[in-house]
Each structure stands twice: as C-alpha cells, then as structure tokens.
Design a protein around this motif. Structure first.
Motif, short mmCIF file in Angstrom:
data_model
loop_
_atom_site.label_atom_id
_atom_site.label_comp_id
_atom_site.label_asym_id
_atom_site.label_seq_id
_atom_site.Cartn_x
_atom_site.Cartn_y
_atom_site.Cartn_z
N SER A 158 0.84 -1.19 0.00
CA SER A 158 0.00 0.00 0.00
C SER A 158 0.88 1.25 0.00
O SER A 158 1.78 1.38 0.82
N PRO A 182 -6.46 -8.66 -4.10
CA PRO A 182 -7.16 -7.45 -4.58
C PRO A 182 -7.21 -7.32 -6.09
O PRO A 182 -8.04 -6.60 -6.62
N SER A 187 -8.65 -1.29 -8.70
CA SER A 187 -9.18 -2.14 -7.63
C SER A 187 -9.46 -1.32 -6.36
O SER A 187 -8.65 -0.50 -5.94
N ARG A 188 -10.60 -1.61 -5.76
CA ARG A 188 -10.96 -1.02 -4.46
C ARG A 188 -11.02 -2.10 -3.38
O ARG A 188 -11.44 -1.85 -2.26
N SER A 189 -10.59 -3.28 -3.73
CA SER A 189 -10.71 -4.43 -2.84
C SER A 189 -9.68 -4.40 -1.72
O SER A 189 -8.54 -3.95 -1.91
N GLN A 190 -10.06 -4.92 -0.57
CA GLN A 190 -9.15 -5.12 0.56
C GLN A 190 -9.00 -6.62 0.85
O GLN A 190 -8.54 -7.01 1.91
N ASP A 191 -9.40 -7.44 -0.10
CA ASP A 191 -9.34 -8.88 0.07
C ASP A 191 -7.91 -9.39 -0.03
O ASP A 191 -6.99 -8.64 -0.37
N GLU A 192 -7.75 -10.67 0.21
CA GLU A 192 -6.43 -11.31 0.11
C GLU A 192 -5.85 -11.16 -1.29
O GLU A 192 -4.65 -11.01 -1.46
N ASN A 249 -4.69 5.67 0.29
CA ASN A 249 -3.91 4.44 0.31
C ASN A 249 -4.30 3.58 -0.89
O ASN A 249 -5.48 3.34 -1.14
N THR A 250 -3.28 3.11 -1.61
CA THR A 250 -3.52 2.46 -2.90
C THR A 250 -2.65 1.22 -3.03
O THR A 250 -1.44 1.26 -2.78
N TRP A 251 -3.26 0.10 -3.45
CA TRP A 251 -2.48 -1.10 -3.74
C TRP A 251 -1.66 -0.89 -5.01
O TRP A 251 -2.18 -0.43 -6.03
#
Length: 390
Positions: A42, A216, A209-214, A49-51
């Motif tokens: 991140s 993303p 992507s807006r995901s916070q999953d394992e 905050n961005t992946w």
C-alpha cells in the motif's frame, strides 16, 4: 486479413532478465511464483492508500545504487534505470560484449512518467523548467541510455504501443533478424507508473481495484463483478539471436499481431477479434493440440479478462490449454507487461511446471509443457501473440 508468412529462420531467446515486484534474478522470481501470496504493497497515491506492485527491496536498492553510480544517471527517470539494470544482466547472461553489434528496442507505454510530472509541477509553480527536461523525458531516451550504458553501436529504437509495447518490441526484433539487417537484438519494455497522476487516470476509467481482500487483483476471475486492475512497475528485456543457438532458453516458433477498428478509446470487441487474429497468425503452422499453456494478458478488468477468454474459446474450441496470468501477483505493468509474461512462459518451459492463478478454476497439468502462447493487448485492441517452444 493480412497474409501470414511462416518464420523462415529459427529465432533463439538466449537470455531474459527482469526487475519487478518478483525480484531481479531467475531463482528468486521462480520461488516467488511458487508462493500464492501477491506482491502488493500500500502506497499513498492520488490522495489515498492504494495497492501497487512496487519493486522488491533488493531491486529498489540496486536502482538507488545505479542512480548514484554516475552523475548523469541522477537525472534519469526510473523507467530508464530499470531498463539499464535488466539490460546489463541480460547481456551478461547471453554472453554478449560491447564488441558485439546488436540492436536495442526497449519501449514503454508512459515513458518518464514521474520525471515529467515533477518537472511540470515545477513549471506550474515557478514558471521555470530544468535544463534537461526535454532530453530526459523523451521516450527514445530509454534505449539511448541503455545503449550508452552497454556501449552498443547498433540501432536504437523506443516505441509505444500501449500495453502491448514489449511484445511489439519482440516482433520488431524478429523482423530485423529475419531481414538480415542484424544478427542480435535486445528487446523489451520498461514502466515506472506508480505516480499520483497515473493512478488518478486509472481511477477515472473506473477500473482500479478497491478491494481489501487477500487477492485485490482478480485477474482471470471470470465471475468478478468489480474491476480489479492494480498498477505495477518493472522492466524486462530478452536477447534474440538468429539461428538455433545451443544456449537458447526457448525458440520463437510463431508471431501474430492484429489491430481492431476503434469503437471507443479503450474498447476491444466482445470476443476480442484482435486476439483471435493474432493467435491464429501465431499458430498458423501449429496443431492446436500442441499448445500446452497460454499466458493471458488478463489485466483484472471485467471486460478485459472475459473478452480474451472468449477469443481463446473461439480459437481453441472445447480443448482449451492451461490458462494463467501474472497480473494477480504483480499488477499490470503497462508497456513492460508482455515481457514479464514472456518470462513466466519461459520459466514454466524450463521447469516443466504450470503456474496457475490460486483463486481461478482448478487446472491440472497432464503432460509436459513444451509450447506456450503469450498474449498482450493495449487500449484500442493492439494485440500480439508469441508462441514459444523448447
């Protein structure tokens, strides 16, 4: 449709070297591919905050050391430094020296993104522009500086054909070799797009992507309901030589390309006609049953992944090869992505092991991996397909 010509000469890939979130040496990179965890971190970009798929710690240290090694390099964009690092290693692995005459074609989708943005900010705030702004932000300075660093005397080319840039560089290198105008060519792509403005552009397209999953980035998840593209950075180059070389990692058995008529700035057709044409061209002299795996472009967008899959269905019917992509692992590196996909294909050929996507539909390797097709495409449907074999 354009006439398809078979490859009249064997083209050997005698080395490949990359710098990416996976690392910068083949053993580390292969070990990373055995790990089902993505290489994202991140960063605070575009005001949140961005992946992103940033270079690993060791690669960042090597880039910093390169920048400090020469006062001239302190003024260069990361896209140039990444390309220099990869090119040094590729040249050494292939056994080339400065006495060899070889061409260079290292392209980029965005080029000197960070440097250009910083210089423009300075101009807006002060009205002044640093002296070296123009020469250090031209796209051609990637290959020019690589040639300077390697002390090459051959032709130097840099082009931009959106996200299929690196594989277009491979096509260009093959064309030079087949024409007899060169015996060796260094080809690839480099991208350093982790900047506020570049991230903002992807968010404006509503594909980030807006995901916070394992995981993303859901590249190759054909049932996803949200776009999941994540940007990555990196560079990769490979050494091409005419003829069947004893030290070849793989041979290029087929090349294909196609461009669609634009219906929208970023669109490709529902069944990716461009991919159908490029794959058919690359496979014109090959029985489809011989293709063991396809490294897809699959950026993690809903339409991008699905249209490419439909194109594969159209070409292969019910007997679809093993399918994979590396975007879930390192993100989309724009113009460098094709060469990083080529690296994954070569590693699978070398190790005779399929590397799948951990959350995708289970696939089982039932035979040796001898032939792998690699796809890339960019905005507007600039598709390239390259068939590798050992």
């Amino acid at each position: 449709m354009h006439k398809i010509y078979p490859l009249s000469h064997t083209i050997s890939i005698t080395s490949i070297a990359t710098v990416s979130p996976l690392g910068n040496d083949s053993e580390t990179i292969w070990n990373q591919y055995q790990n089902s965890k993505p290489c994202f971190e991140s960063q605070f970009l575009d005001q949140k905050n961005t992946w992103v798929g940033a270079l690993d710690k060791d690669s960042k240290a090597k880039v910093a050391a390169l920048r400090q090694s020469d006062s001239k390099y302190n003024f260069l964009d990361n896209s140039v430094l990444y390309a220099i690092l990869a090119s040094r290693k590729a040249m050494a692995k292939a056994g080339w020296s400065k006495n060899d005459v070889f061409g260079i074609n290292i392209g980029s989708s965005r080029g000197a993104t960070d440097l250009f943005e910083n210089h423009f900010k300075e101009y807006i705030s002060t009205g002044n522009v640093p002296i070296l702004t123009s020469p250090t932000t031209t796209l051609g300075n990637i290959s020019s500086w690589v040639a300077h660093d390697l002390q090459s005397s051959g032709p130097e080319i840099s082009h931009s054909i959106t996200c299929s840039t690196a594989l277009h560089a491979v096509l260009n290198g093959v064309a030079w070799l087949r024409s007899g105008m060169a015996d060796k060519f260094l080809v690839g792509g480099s991208e350093a797009p982790l900047t506020d403005f570049t991230i903002a552009q992807m968010r404006a397209l509503k594909i980030y992507s807006r995901s916070q999953d394992e995981y993303p980035n859901r590249a190759l998840d054909l049932e996803k309901t949200q776009n999941a593209l994540i940007l990555g950075e990196g560079a990769g180059v490979c050494c091409l030589e005419i003829g069947k070389k004893a030290n070849a990692l793989a041979y290029i058995e087929g090349i294909g390309y196609a461009t669609e008529i634009l219906e929208h700035n970023i669109s490709i057709s529902a069944e990716a006609d461009c991919f159908q044409k490029s794959m058919k061209m690359a496979l014109v002299n090959t029985d489809l049953s011989e293709i063991d795996a396809i490294v897809m472009h699959a950026p993690g967008t809903i339409k991008g992944d699905l249209t490419e899959y439909k194109a594969i269905e159209k070409v292969f019917g019910k007997e679809i090869p093993l399918l994979t992509t590396n975007k879930w692992k390192i993100g989309h590196t724009f113009g460098a992505s094709g060469i990083l996909s080529l690296e994954l294909a070569i590693l699978m050929l070398q190790h005779n092991q399929f590397v799948g996507v951990p959350f995708a539909k289970a696939q089982t390797q039932t035979k040796p991996i001898r032939k792998v097709l690699v796809n890339a495409v960019g905005f507007g449907g600039n598709a390239v397909s390259i068939l590798l074999a050992i």
